[in-house]
Enzyme design. Structure first.
Site, PDB file in Angstrom:
ATOM      1  N   CYS A  21       7.550   5.599  18.467  1.00  0.00           N
ATOM      2  CA  CYS A  21       8.977   5.795  18.721  1.00  0.00           C
ATOM      3  C   CYS A  21       9.587   6.518  17.547  1.00  0.00           C
ATOM      4  CB  CYS A  21       9.681   4.458  18.895  1.00  0.00           C
ATOM      5  SG  CYS A  21       9.368   3.723  20.484  1.00  0.00           S
ATOM      6  N   ALA A  60      -1.574  -6.790   0.719  1.00  0.00           N
ATOM      7  CA  ALA A  60      -1.892  -8.194   1.008  1.00  0.00           C
ATOM      8  C   ALA A  60      -1.741  -8.531   2.489  1.00  0.00           C
ATOM      9  CB  ALA A  60      -0.995  -9.111   0.172  1.00  0.00           C
ATOM     10  N   HIS A  61      -0.723  -7.941   3.148  1.00  0.00           N
ATOM     11  CA  HIS A  61      -0.435  -8.409   4.511  1.00  0.00           C
ATOM     12  C   HIS A  61      -1.385  -7.877   5.566  1.00  0.00           C
ATOM     13  CE1 HIS A  61       1.693  -5.018   6.629  1.00  0.00           C
ATOM     14  NE2 HIS A  61       1.917  -4.599   5.402  1.00  0.00           N
ATOM     15  N   ALA A 110       0.814  -1.218   0.000  1.00  0.00           N
ATOM     16  CA  ALA A 110       0.000   0.000   0.000  1.00  0.00           C
ATOM     17  C   ALA A 110       0.847   1.267   0.000  1.00  0.00           C
ATOM     18  CB  ALA A 110      -0.951  -0.006   1.191  1.00  0.00           C
ATOM     19  N   ASN A 157      -6.149   3.453  10.373  1.00  0.00           N
ATOM     20  CA  ASN A 157      -5.474   2.291  10.956  1.00  0.00           C
ATOM     21  C   ASN A 157      -5.369   2.359  12.474  1.00  0.00           C
ATOM     22  OD1 ASN A 157      -3.841   4.334   9.466  1.00  0.00           O
ATOM     23  ND2 ASN A 157      -2.175   3.533  10.723  1.00  0.00           N
ATOM     24  N   THR A 196       9.694  -6.948 -12.784  1.00  0.00           N
ATOM     25  CA  THR A 196       9.230  -8.337 -12.881  1.00  0.00           C
ATOM     26  C   THR A 196       8.200  -8.617 -11.798  1.00  0.00           C
ATOM     27  OG1 THR A 196      11.338  -9.026 -13.809  1.00  0.00           O
ATOM     28  CG2 THR A 196       9.993 -10.752 -12.786  1.00  0.00           C
TER      29      THR A 196
HETATM   30  C1  LIG Z   1      -0.408  -0.784   6.560  1.00  0.00           C
HETATM   31  C2  LIG Z   1      -0.947   0.428   5.875  1.00  0.00           C
HETATM   32  C3  LIG Z   1      -0.267   1.027   4.807  1.00  0.00           C
HETATM   33  C4  LIG Z   1       1.072   0.520   4.335  1.00  0.00           C
HETATM   34  O1  LIG Z   1       0.960  -0.714   3.692  1.00  0.00           O
HETATM   35  P1  LIG Z   1       2.284  -1.538   3.299  1.00  0.00           P
HETATM   36  O2  LIG Z   1       1.762  -2.597   2.399  1.00  0.00           O
HETATM   37  O3  LIG Z   1       2.809  -2.061   4.583  1.00  0.00           O
HETATM   38  O4  LIG Z   1       3.210  -0.610   2.614  1.00  0.00           O
HETATM   39  C5  LIG Z   1      -0.828   2.122   4.208  1.00  0.00           C
HETATM   40  N1  LIG Z   1      -1.992   2.622   4.631  1.00  0.00           N
HETATM   41  C6  LIG Z   1      -2.685   2.099   5.648  1.00  0.00           C
HETATM   42  C7  LIG Z   1      -3.980   2.698   6.069  1.00  0.00           C
HETATM   43  C8  LIG Z   1      -2.177   0.982   6.309  1.00  0.00           C
HETATM   44  O5  LIG Z   1      -2.857   0.466   7.334  1.00  0.00           O
END
Ligand SMILES: *Cc1c(COP(=O)(O)O)cnc(C)c1O
Length: 412
Positions: free
Chosen positions: A336, A210-211, A80, A161, A250
């Site tokens: 932090c 994805a994570h 993201a 988040n 790629t």
């Molecule tokens: C985790 C998160 C991101 C960053 O995503 P990554 O795939 O870890 O770079 C961006 N925006 C929000 C709202 C998120 O919770």
């Protein structure tokens, strides 16, 4: 199915907004592409390439299906953060001749904030930074009022988040469309937790990762609308012209297969997941808020993700609280930054004072959270807060009804 990945005997994972474990079904889908099916999806002249290309095609459709999009509108990225960078910088660069004003809000993820700051610092964009209310939300009216003749992009996240507050993005998208302005949303926390459809929500670009949805780390996607309006982005990564020229490199085939599988599961299991999230989040929240006084919810009580609650514990020192619950994985309201403990900029934007921000905790449950984990975590948190408050003269005074704001602390 193999055992729930969030359970690790002693340690309890309640930080699903930070990252999620890989769903075992996602890992199963990925394995062949980490082993025998290692081909480059861009290799057109042999079966190794074709197998990879076919797998990417299926994954692209699975992502599109979850978003209500067409497969041609999905650009694979590294996550993201990259999707946000591509959407914002790519749009501003593409529309430079039209105007350079963008609208965002102060509680966005750093990937959005810092992309906007970069453009502002380098004179590439004028940025309006919308403030949020005490509930963490911007209103459609605020967005409408901020629009100028040279506004080219509005970027407002779907759900925050840290506090889980859900912005009115459908209404904001409608305003953007009426004015012919492109609308991007960082939907990383909203997708798979809220109903999502790019047409229903009037979204032109949407970032996802994805994570955060039980897929692997290091892969994500950007939805880019093809019609009404036709969105074209200046690439931020130049090279072989992959992904319709918008993102060279790629393709991460196993990662993309994992993202696709995660999206398919999220779609198939949506109702089941929702019921599970809500039952466990409510159970945890009610136990803690029911047992302790002087606990404040941060963010909107109603417009809030079903997985999340963020609360401040008054009369508790933040660091002692986190140190007191080492076996529970949660996020604190302190970030932090270098050596110092800074209160979260999101909580600050809501008007939460520094002390309360430091003593706040974000709990986020997920697919593999169990009732036993929630009960054990609630017990530990309640015990720890009570213990810390027993040692706090401030809490004692508050219990005796002394108005702490009236106390003259300098007197000896
Ligand atoms: C985790 C998160 C991101 C960053 O995503 P990554 O795939 O870890 O770079 C961006 N925006 C929000 C709202 C998120 O919770």
């Amino acid at each position: 199915m193999t055992s729930a990945p969030s359970t690790n005997n002693k340690h309890i994972y309640l930080d699903y907004n930070a990252t999620t474990p890989l769903d075992p079904r996602v890992l199963d889908a990925m394995m062949p592409y980490l082993r025998e099916n290692f081909g480059n999806a861009a290799s057109r002249s042999h079966s190794f390439g074709w197998a990879a290309e076919e797998a990417v095609k299926i994954a692209r459709q699975q992502v599109a299906d979850l978003l209500g999009a067409s497969d041609k509108e999905i650009i694979f990225t590294s996550g993201a953060t990259e999707s946000d960078n591509l959407a914002i910088k790519g749009a501003v660069e593409m529309l430079a001749k039209k105007g350079k004003h963008i609208i965002t809000c102060v509680t966005e993820h750093k990937a959005v904030l810092d992309s906007c700051k970069y453009l502002e610092t380098n004179g590439l964009a004028d940025v309006t930074w919308l403030e949020v209310g005490k509930n963490g939300l911007v209103t459609p009216e605020q967005v409408a009022e901020a629009i100028r003749d040279d506004t080219v992009l509005i970027t407002i996240m779907m759900a925050n988040n840290e506090i889980g507050s859900i912005h009115p993005i459908k209404e904001i998208g409608a305003i953007a469309h009426e004015k012919g302005i492109w609308f991007h949303t960082d939907a990383t926390q909203g997708i798979a937790k809220l109903p999502f459809d790019v047409n229903d929500l009037n979204v032109d670009m949407a970032s996802m990762s994805a994570h955060k949805i039980y897929g692997p780390k290091g892969v994500g996607a950007l939805y880019v609308r093809r019609r009404k309006p036709r969105v074209r982005l200046s690439p931020q990564m130049h090279g072989g012209g992959h992904e319709r020229g918008m993102r060279s490199g790629t393709l991460n085939v196993p990662g993309i297969v994992g993202l696709g599988a995660a999206c398919k599961i999220a779609k198939d299991d949506f109702d089941k997941d929702q019921a599970h999230y809500k039952a466990l989040r409510d159970r945890l929240e009610q136990k803690i808020r029911g047992a302790l006084d002087h606990v404040e919810l941060n963010g909107d009580d109603e417009q809030r993700l079903v997985t999340t609650f963020n609360i401040s514990f008054a009369y508790v020192e933040g660091e002692s609280l986190i140190m007191g619950i080492p076996e529970i994985a949660v996020s604190s309201g302190s970030a932090c930054t270098s050596a110092s403990l800074e209160p979260s900029y999101v909580l600050r934007a809501l008007g939460v004072g520094d002390d309360l921000a430091h003593s706040s905790i974000r709990f986020s449950v997920g697919r593999f959270t169990t009732e036993a984990e929630v009960d054990a975590a609630a017990d530990t948190v309640i015990k720890t807060v009570r213990k810390l408050r027993d040692m706090s003269p401030l809490y004692e005074m508050a219990q005796e009804g002394i108005d702490l704001s009236s106390v003259n602390w300098d007197a000896h």
